[in-house]
Design a protein around this motif. Structure first.
Motif, PDB file in Angstrom:
ATOM      1  N   GLN A   1       0.967  -1.068  -0.210  1.00 31.97           N
ATOM      2  CA  GLN A   1      -0.106   0.074  -0.150  1.00 31.97           C
ATOM      3  C   GLN A   1       1.027   1.284  -0.002  1.00 31.97           C
TER       4      GLN A   1
ATOM      5  N   SER B   1     -15.043   2.240  -3.222  1.00 29.04           N
ATOM      6  CA  SER B   1     -15.125   2.527  -1.811  1.00 29.04           C
ATOM      7  C   SER B   1     -15.528   3.991  -1.386  1.00 29.04           C
TER       8      SER B   1
ATOM      9  N   LYS C   1     -18.586   1.000   2.847  1.00 32.59           N
ATOM     10  CA  LYS C   1     -17.382   1.463   1.951  1.00 32.59           C
ATOM     11  C   LYS C   1     -16.209   0.607   2.682  1.00 32.59           C
ATOM     12  N   THR C   2     -16.111   0.312   3.985  1.00 35.78           N
ATOM     13  CA  THR C   2     -15.085  -0.214   4.317  1.00 35.78           C
ATOM     14  C   THR C   2     -15.040  -1.839   3.946  1.00 35.78           C
TER      15      THR C   2
ATOM     16  N   ALA D   1     -13.726  -1.910   0.597  1.00 34.78           N
ATOM     17  CA  ALA D   1     -12.077  -2.004   0.328  1.00 34.78           C
ATOM     18  C   ALA D   1     -11.810  -3.274   0.801  1.00 34.78           C
TER      19      ALA D   1
ATOM     20  N   ALA E   1      -9.491  -1.060  -4.998  1.00 36.78           N
ATOM     21  CA  ALA E   1     -10.664  -0.449  -4.353  1.00 36.78           C
ATOM     22  C   ALA E   1     -10.204   1.082  -4.639  1.00 36.78           C
TER      23      ALA E   1
ATOM     24  N   HIS F   1     -11.075   5.324  -3.947  1.00 33.40           N
ATOM     25  CA  HIS F   1     -11.803   6.461  -3.402  1.00 33.40           C
ATOM     26  C   HIS F   1     -11.834   7.633  -4.776  1.00 33.40           C
TER      27      HIS F   1
ATOM     28  N   TYR G   1      -5.924  -0.110  -2.094  1.00 32.39           N
ATOM     29  CA  TYR G   1      -6.889   1.116  -2.212  1.00 32.39           C
ATOM     30  C   TYR G   1      -6.357   2.291  -2.755  1.00 32.39           C
ATOM     31  N   CYS G   2      -6.901   3.046  -3.908  1.00 32.22           N
ATOM     32  CA  CYS G   2      -6.384   4.107  -4.555  1.00 32.22           C
ATOM     33  C   CYS G   2      -7.097   5.212  -4.391  1.00 32.22           C
ATOM     34  N   GLU G   3      -6.521   6.402  -4.611  1.00 35.20           N
ATOM     35  CA  GLU G   3      -7.147   7.693  -4.861  1.00 35.20           C
ATOM     36  C   GLU G   3      -6.275   8.673  -5.467  1.00 35.20           C
TER      37      GLU G   3
ATOM     38  N   VAL H   1      -5.155   5.456   3.416  1.00 37.09           N
ATOM     39  CA  VAL H   1      -6.135   4.615   3.697  1.00 37.09           C
ATOM     40  C   VAL H   1      -6.027   4.057   5.134  1.00 37.09           C
TER      41      VAL H   1
ATOM     42  N   VAL I   1      -7.819  -2.287   4.918  1.00 40.71           N
ATOM     43  CA  VAL I   1      -7.191  -3.120   4.084  1.00 40.71           C
ATOM     44  C   VAL I   1      -6.570  -4.390   4.776  1.00 40.71           C
TER      45      VAL I   1
END
Length: 327
Positions: A5, A158, A189-190, A193, A212, A214, A278-280, A305, A310
Motif C-alpha cells: 500500500q 469505496s 465502504k469499508t 475496500a 478499491a 476513493h 486502495y487507490c485515490e 487509507v 485493507v
C-alpha cells in the motif's frame, strides 16, 4: 502476493481527468461491465471505456432511464439488474455467462449513501446490501467470465467514508445498535475496500486483480441527495449560492476528475501484476499512520487509507460471511 500500500508516483494527481488517464490505451476486444453506469462517474466511466474501444454493458434497475442516459454513448448495452434482489443478480450473471464472452473489466460503481434505515426482503440493511453484498454476489457469479479473460480487473468504488465506521461483524444489519446513516455508509465502504483485498488474493492465480477506489466527493451526481445542503455548505462543498465547490486537492471534484482513479485502476499498464490495494488521486494510497491520523480525520489534504480497511484477516472473514449471506 498483494501489492504494498504505497504510491507509485503515477504522474497523475487529484485534478487529473478520466480522459487524461486513459489516453493512448486501446481497449478493442475488451468487455466491461459498469454498475451504476447510467449516472455520475459511472456514466463517465462508460463513456471513456467505449471511446477506447471496449464493449460495455450497463446493468440497471430502471432500464428505460438507463437507456435514455447512455443514448449519447453509441454501442453501450443496457441490461436489467437490481442489486437488492438476489434473483435479479443471478439472472443478469447467468445471461452474461450464457453469451460466452470473457469479462475483462468489472467496475462496481453503483451505490447509495447515508440513506434512512431500509431493509431488503432478507432483512439486510440497505447500504450494506446494495454497496457490498449485491456487488459481492454479482462478482462471484461472474467469476468464470473474469477467469476466462486471462487478465481481468475488478474495480470497487469505496470512499473516504471508511472514516465513519468499520465492519461490525456482530451486528452488520443494525439489529442491536442504533442506526446512524453515516455509520452504515462507513461500514459498507469499508466492506468495499476489504472485498478488493480478498478478491485479489483469491483471483491472482486466474489472472484476476482487484482494486478499491476513493473517487473524491462529487456532490452533483445524485449520491448526496439524502444530505442536508446546510451540512454540505458547512463542509465547504457548496458555496453560498448552493453551487458545488471545485477543489480537487480537497477531494471536491468534477465528474471527470472523480472517474479518473477508477478508470486508471481498470486500464493502466502501470498496474499490471499489481492489486489488492486502495487507490485515490490516480495512485495507490499510503497507509494512514498514527503520526498523520489526526490530519486525515480532520479532512486536511492528507491522502491515505486506514489499516483496518485493507486488513487481510478482516477481508477473509468478510468474504466468508458474505458467502453465507448470499447463499
Amino acid at each position: 502476493m498483494t501489492t504494498a500500500q504505497q504510491p507509485l508516483n503515477s504522474g497523475f494527481g487529484a485534478a487529473s481527468t478520466s480522459e487524461e488517464v486513459i489516453k493512448g490505451i486501446d481497449l478493442t476486444g475488451k468487455v466491461a461491465i459498469v454498475t451504476g453506469g447510467y449516472s455520475g462517474i459511472g456514466l463517465e466511466t462508460v463513456r471513456v471505456l467505449r471511446a477506447a474501444g471496449a464493449e460495455v454493458v450497463v446493468p440497471a434497475r430502471d432500464v428505460e432511464r438507463a437507456r435514455a442516459a447512455v443514448a449519447a454513448v453509441p454501442g453501450a448495452e443496457v441490461e436489467h439488474l437490481d442489486l437488492l434482489d438476489p434473483a435479479s443478480v443471478d439472472t443478469f450473471a447467468a445471461t452474461f455467462l450464457a453469451s460466452g464472452r470473457p469479462l475483462h473489466l468489472l467496475v462496481n460503481s453503483a451505490g447509495i449513501m447515508a440513506t434512512p434505515l431500509v431493509r431488503d426482503a432478507r432483512g439486510y440493511e440497505s447500504q450494506f446490501a446494495t454497496n457490498h453484498l449485491g456487488h459481492f454476489q454479482l462478482t462471484t457469479r461472474l467469476w468464470p467470465a473474469l477467469a476466462e479473460a486471462d487478465g481481468a480487473r475488478i474495480v470497487v468504488l469505496s470512499s473516504r467514508g471508511i472514516r465513519f465506521g468499520g465492519v461490525d461483524f456482530d451486528d452488520l444489519n443494525f439489529e442491536h445498535r442504533a442506526y446512524e446513516p453515516f455509520l452504515a455508509y462507513g461500514q459498507s465502504k469499508t466492506a468495499n475496500a476489504l472485498f478488493a483485498v480478498e478478491a485479489d488474493r483469491r483471483g491472482q492465480e486466474q489472472g484476476i486483480r482487484a482494486f478499491a477506489v476513493h473517487p473524491g466527493l462529487i456532490i452533483d451526481t445524485g449520491l448526496a441527495k439524502h444530505l442536508d445542503t446546510a451540512v454540505l455548505r458547512a463542509a465547504g462543498a457548496l458555496d453560498d449560492e448552493g453551487r458545488p465547490v471545485r477543489d480537487p486537492e480537497r477531494q471536491l471534484k468534477t465528474v471527470r476528475q472523480g472517474a479518473a482513479t477508477g478508470v486508471w485502476c481498470a486500464t493502466s499498464p502501470r498496474l499490471d501484476g499489481l492489486g489488492g490495494v486502495y487507490c485515490e488521486n490516480v495512485d495507490i494510497s499510503p497507509l494512514v499512520t498514527p503520526e498523520n491520523e489526526a490530519a486525515w480525520y480532520a479532512g486536511e489534504n492528507t491522502p491515505g487509507v486506514l489499516p483496518r480497511a485493507v486488513d487481510p484477516e478482516a477481508a477473509a472473514r468478510l468474504w466468508e460471511v458474505s458467502e453465507r449471506l448470499t447463499a
